[in-house]
Motif scaffolding. Sequence first.
Motif, PDB file in Angstrom:
ATOM      1  N   SER A  13       0.857  -1.190   0.000  1.00  4.51           N
ATOM      2  CA  SER A  13       0.000   0.000   0.000  1.00  4.51           C
ATOM      3  C   SER A  13       0.887   1.231   0.000  1.00  4.51           C
ATOM      4  N   VAL A  14       0.492   2.219  -0.766  1.00 10.65           N
ATOM      5  CA  VAL A  14       1.252   3.468  -0.810  1.00 10.65           C
ATOM      6  C   VAL A  14       0.276   4.613  -0.623  1.00 10.65           C
ATOM      7  N   SER A  15       0.633   5.558   0.254  1.00 11.49           N
ATOM      8  CA  SER A  15      -0.196   6.760   0.329  1.00 11.49           C
ATOM      9  C   SER A  15       0.653   8.008   0.241  1.00 11.49           C
ATOM     10  N   TYR A  16       0.096   9.008  -0.444  1.00 10.15           N
ATOM     11  CA  TYR A  16       0.696  10.345  -0.487  1.00 10.15           C
ATOM     12  C   TYR A  16      -0.114  11.187   0.484  1.00 10.15           C
ATOM     13  N   GLY A  17       0.454  11.504   1.613  1.00  9.82           N
ATOM     14  CA  GLY A  17      -0.327  12.228   2.617  1.00  9.82           C
ATOM     15  C   GLY A  17      -1.500  11.361   3.045  1.00  9.82           C
ATOM     16  N   ARG A  18      -2.718  11.904   2.910  1.00 10.86           N
ATOM     17  CA  ARG A  18      -3.880  11.119   3.327  1.00 10.86           C
ATOM     18  C   ARG A  18      -4.442  10.283   2.179  1.00 10.86           C
ATOM     19  N   GLN A  19      -3.930  10.573   0.967  1.00 11.79           N
ATOM     20  CA  GLN A  19      -4.497   9.909  -0.198  1.00 11.79           C
ATOM     21  C   GLN A  19      -3.817   8.571  -0.430  1.00 11.79           C
ATOM     22  N   ARG A  20      -4.616   7.502  -0.466  1.00 18.62           N
ATOM     23  CA  ARG A  20      -4.021   6.183  -0.738  1.00 18.62           C
ATOM     24  C   ARG A  20      -4.028   5.950  -2.235  1.00 18.62           C
ATOM     25  N   VAL A  21      -2.861   5.735  -2.794  1.00 16.31           N
ATOM     26  CA  VAL A  21      -2.804   5.552  -4.239  1.00 16.31           C
ATOM     27  C   VAL A  21      -2.652   4.083  -4.627  1.00 16.31           C
ATOM     28  N   LEU A  22      -2.155   3.282  -3.724  1.00 16.17           N
ATOM     29  CA  LEU A  22      -2.131   1.840  -3.976  1.00 16.17           C
ATOM     30  C   LEU A  22      -2.736   1.153  -2.757  1.00 16.17           C
ATOM     31  N   LYS A  23      -3.672   0.242  -3.026  1.00 17.72           N
ATOM     32  CA  LYS A  23      -4.373  -0.375  -1.910  1.00 17.72           C
ATOM     33  C   LYS A  23      -4.122  -1.873  -1.903  1.00 17.72           C
ATOM     34  N   ASP A  24      -3.254  -2.294  -0.997  1.00 20.05           N
ATOM     35  CA  ASP A  24      -3.081  -3.710  -0.724  1.00 20.05           C
ATOM     36  C   ASP A  24      -2.891  -4.541  -1.999  1.00 20.05           C
ATOM     37  N   VAL A  25      -1.877  -4.169  -2.734  1.00 24.55           N
ATOM     38  CA  VAL A  25      -1.616  -4.872  -3.994  1.00 24.55           C
ATOM     39  C   VAL A  25      -0.741  -6.089  -3.738  1.00 24.55           C
ATOM     40  N   SER A  26      -1.158  -7.270  -4.230  1.00 25.84           N
ATOM     41  CA  SER A  26      -0.317  -8.462  -4.154  1.00 25.84           C
ATOM     42  C   SER A  26      -0.292  -9.109  -5.527  1.00 25.84           C
ATOM     43  N   VAL A  27       0.907  -9.322  -6.041  1.00 23.48           N
ATOM     44  CA  VAL A  27       1.006  -9.961  -7.348  1.00 23.48           C
ATOM     45  C   VAL A  27       2.418 -10.517  -7.526  1.00 23.48           C
ATOM     46  N   ASP A  28       2.528 -11.639  -8.197  1.00 20.66           N
ATOM     47  CA  ASP A  28       3.835 -12.200  -8.521  1.00 20.66           C
ATOM     48  C   ASP A  28       4.137 -11.943  -9.989  1.00 20.66           C
ATOM     49  N   LEU A  29       5.303 -11.354 -10.257  1.00 21.43           N
ATOM     50  CA  LEU A  29       5.643 -11.061 -11.645  1.00 21.43           C
ATOM     51  C   LEU A  29       6.661 -12.086 -12.135  1.00 21.43           C
ATOM     52  N   PRO A  30       6.406 -12.657 -13.302  1.00 16.13           N
ATOM     53  CA  PRO A  30       7.233 -13.765 -13.760  1.00 16.13           C
ATOM     54  C   PRO A  30       8.595 -13.323 -14.317  1.00 16.13           C
ATOM     55  N   ASP A  31       9.543 -14.215 -14.176  1.00 17.69           N
ATOM     56  CA  ASP A  31      10.907 -14.000 -14.646  1.00 17.69           C
ATOM     57  C   ASP A  31      10.943 -14.067 -16.172  1.00 17.69           C
ATOM     58  N   ARG A  32      11.748 -13.237 -16.769  1.00 15.69           N
ATOM     59  CA  ARG A  32      11.996 -13.252 -18.217  1.00 15.69           C
ATOM     60  C   ARG A  32      10.728 -13.264 -19.063  1.00 15.69           C
ATOM     61  N   LYS A  33       9.814 -12.420 -18.678  1.00 15.87           N
ATOM     62  CA  LYS A  33       8.614 -12.186 -19.474  1.00 15.87           C
ATOM     63  C   LYS A  33       8.413 -10.680 -19.539  1.00 15.87           C
ATOM     64  N   VAL A  34       7.567 -10.243 -20.449  1.00 10.28           N
ATOM     65  CA  VAL A  34       7.178  -8.840 -20.442  1.00 10.28           C
ATOM     66  C   VAL A  34       5.854  -8.728 -19.691  1.00 10.28           C
ATOM     67  N   THR A  35       5.887  -8.002 -18.605  1.00 12.33           N
ATOM     68  CA  THR A  35       4.653  -7.753 -17.873  1.00 12.33           C
ATOM     69  C   THR A  35       4.203  -6.333 -18.189  1.00 12.33           C
ATOM     70  N   ALA A  36       2.953  -6.181 -18.538  1.00 13.14           N
ATOM     71  CA  ALA A  36       2.435  -4.825 -18.764  1.00 13.14           C
ATOM     72  C   ALA A  36       1.513  -4.463 -17.613  1.00 13.14           C
ATOM     73  N   ILE A  37       1.758  -3.284 -17.017  1.00 12.20           N
ATOM     74  CA  ILE A  37       0.843  -2.772 -16.002  1.00 12.20           C
ATOM     75  C   ILE A  37      -0.067  -1.783 -16.709  1.00 12.20           C
ATOM     76  N   ILE A  38      -1.357  -2.103 -16.735  1.00 14.32           N
ATOM     77  CA  ILE A  38      -2.271  -1.236 -17.480  1.00 14.32           C
ATOM     78  C   ILE A  38      -3.364  -0.713 -16.549  1.00 14.32           C
ATOM     79  N   GLY A  39      -4.102   0.257 -17.070  1.00 18.47           N
ATOM     80  CA  GLY A  39      -5.192   0.834 -16.293  1.00 18.47           C
ATOM     81  C   GLY A  39      -5.388   2.275 -16.675  1.00 18.47           C
ATOM     82  N   PRO A  40      -6.523   2.833 -16.327  1.00 17.89           N
ATOM     83  CA  PRO A  40      -6.787   4.236 -16.674  1.00 17.89           C
ATOM     84  C   PRO A  40      -5.817   5.166 -15.959  1.00 17.89           C
ATOM     85  N   SER A  41      -5.709   6.387 -16.463  1.00 16.68           N
ATOM     86  CA  SER A  41      -4.719   7.283 -15.872  1.00 16.68           C
ATOM     87  C   SER A  41      -5.105   7.612 -14.431  1.00 16.68           C
ATOM     88  N   GLY A  42      -4.097   7.745 -13.593  1.00 16.85           N
ATOM     89  CA  GLY A  42      -4.349   8.022 -12.182  1.00 16.85           C
ATOM     90  C   GLY A  42      -4.682   6.788 -11.374  1.00 16.85           C
TER      91      GLY A  42
END
Lengths: 253, 295, 285
Positions: A13-42
Amino acid sequence: MDARTHISIQNLSVSYGRQRVLKDVSVDLPDRKVTAIIGPSGCGKTTLLRTLNRLLDGMDGVKIEGQVLVDGENIYDPKIEVTRIRQKMGLLSQKPQVLPMSIFDNIAYGPRIHGVREKAKLRQIVEQQLAAAGLWDEVKNRLHEPASRLSVGQQQRLCLARGLAVKPEIILGDEPTSALDPQSSRIVEQRLIELKADYTVIVVTHILRQARRIADYIAFLYLGELVEHGPAAEIFANPRDPRMKAYLTGEIS
Amino acid sequence: MVKRLLKDLLARRAMFLFTAVPGVLVFLMFFGLYDRSRSILALHSFPDLLFGSSWFPLKGQFGLYPFLMGTVWVTLAAMILAVPISLLSAIYLSEYAPRRIRETIKPVVDLLAGIPSVVFGVWGVLMIVPLVAKIAPAFGAYSTGYSVLAGAIVLAIMVFPTIIHVSLEVFASVPRALREASLSLGATKWETVKHVVLRKGLAGIIASVALGFSRAFGETMAVLMVVGNTPIIPKSPFDSAYPLPALLANNYGEMMSIPLYDGALMLAALVLLLIVLVFNIGARAVLIKAERKAE
Amino acid sequence: MGFRQRKAEEMVFKVLMIGSTVIVTGSLLLIIGTVVVKGFPAMNLAMITQTPKGGYYLGKEGGILNAIVGSLELAGGATLLALLFSLPIVLYINLYKRRKSRLAVFTRFALDVLWGIPSIVYGAFGFILMMRIGLRTSLLAGIIAVALLELPIMARAMDEVVRLVPHSLQDASASLGATKLETALHVVTRQCLPGIITAILIAFGRGIGDAASVLYTAGFSDRIPGALLQPAATLPLAIFFQLGTPYPEVQERAYASAAILTLIILVISLLSRWYGRKFQKNSIL
């Protein structure tokens, strides 16, 4: 997915001041692959990427909770040396950030810092990296000109070569083609695909089609939450979460 | 309706005239001082006056060289003290300090810039002059304390705010992403500062030093009160000096009673103006260029 | 270079940086502290309520009310005059001209250059101006010299605020049929009022503390100036002259006067800071 996990993000979890920008993220990223992180802006894509090489450290008002394990080692362990973590990960930013020095010195900067002193060795590294980036023929006669004279596309390839010169294991791209013309974008994309033979590649992108072109693995963030993740083929063919579906059809962007 | 538009038109014209004032003022100052120093320039050549060493107004000798050297000595010594301290503080405030500390110290620096020079002078007399007198024997010199060194210390503190303020703006204009590019290659923060931030901001940093230099070069009252004012070219930091601005400040009273004296003083002011203008215009041009590049 | 060495270099420089910052902040505290400690014991009511009696500079009775009032009148007049010039300049380069227009860039450049000109040169120029228009050393001549000195300071400080006014605000006013002048006076000036007041205070503070520019122009007098054409004493010069006497008791008074001047400057600084903060809070920018 048969790949070994390279980076394991656990309850981050990451917060800037009171604003939480990442909420309890859990993920395993694989070795020697291209992982794309996608999503709307912000949605926290870039924040997630920046937590991986600890660029958010020491920024005022930023609070980071949870763990990021790289090869099983928690990079947020206070005993760990942050420069070693960062050396492990090359960063490619939105706009190419050439250092205020010559083309040669841009590549040699990293190795020099890490103790390579012999001129011949440095020259060899520079040539090798520029050749791998497909830049050697374009710049071999002007290695000592300021790197800022290169075109934007060339600059981004130089930045990639510079990152590889410190022998990282992971390449992080923060929308690395957003400032480039279509042709340069293609070259950079192609390089990223080639690089997965030896490196774990993680790219933030807001271009869905780019993710389709290059990604083996997808992580979809929405409003700071990790909504869906998995092999790209599965996700694109068969999205489960309604928000993911809406994003793929372009209803949210 | 027509009246309103007419008013607007008139205001526009009038405001344009006002806007011309700053530019015109620079030229007016130059020509005004030049005009008043023509009386002495008619009798002696400019190099003779500038590099002549004898200052005997009653005999009609007006060599400005000792004063020029006095200013140069005090200013250079001040810069040697001020530049490293100011730049290191600016780097600390911009790159290392937590926001709370930065936001506390910035107003302090502004406050320092607002302290009147006479107060700096009083402080110099109370504290720095005795200090210099005390330490001089340790360096095998005798000093009353009223010396180049005392002037330099007081001046250095006076130019801290100038250099810190301008170089903070220069550092702020270096994109964060550029720092991150260096950090993500495994560089430490200091390596990033040394190789990337300082190099990227080099032109701006030089400009900040030039602005500090010109600020120190023209400073009058504080220096005047602590440098001793003897018209001899100083040979050591413990010697006293007589800077150009002090000459102007000390002699306004007599200048109308001795022939050519006013011309000589106005020439001194002109020299001061020219040197400061060169440094200022150069520095500002560099800063504007750097600002355009950053956009 | 080994990693430990790299870290050690960073530590060394960090210590130097913190040390430098301590020197910078410490010097301010030291200056204010010294002036206050030395000045307050010598202060008394007579100093701020009386004008110098005969032989004041020899250690006899009296005070420096003449200089305090002189300084306030002089800096007040100069600030008013500077405002009269600054406001139109700033409004013109921000509202009538595009902010990046050549005239605007040139004017800012000229103001910055003026800012860098030493106050003693303003004094000398003020003196020339004074001779040209047939004025003698007087409050008015001092006001003119100090106003010139304050002009770039005030105009640049105002410019920093006015240039932040969004175009949309101007457009909104213009679309209601207001002329530029009406927009400037009723919308922009009001919107920026706290910022303008801050700029005025900063310029006033600079004006009241400056000695070199009034040396040539304002003269000096033991009387409180009652008219523009009378010579006027100023606080900085009073300090300078008192310190220059060979009598310890008069020098003590110089310390006390310096403490008074410092106090005035601190109050002005805090006021402008307070206004500046208020501006940030109420601003829609």
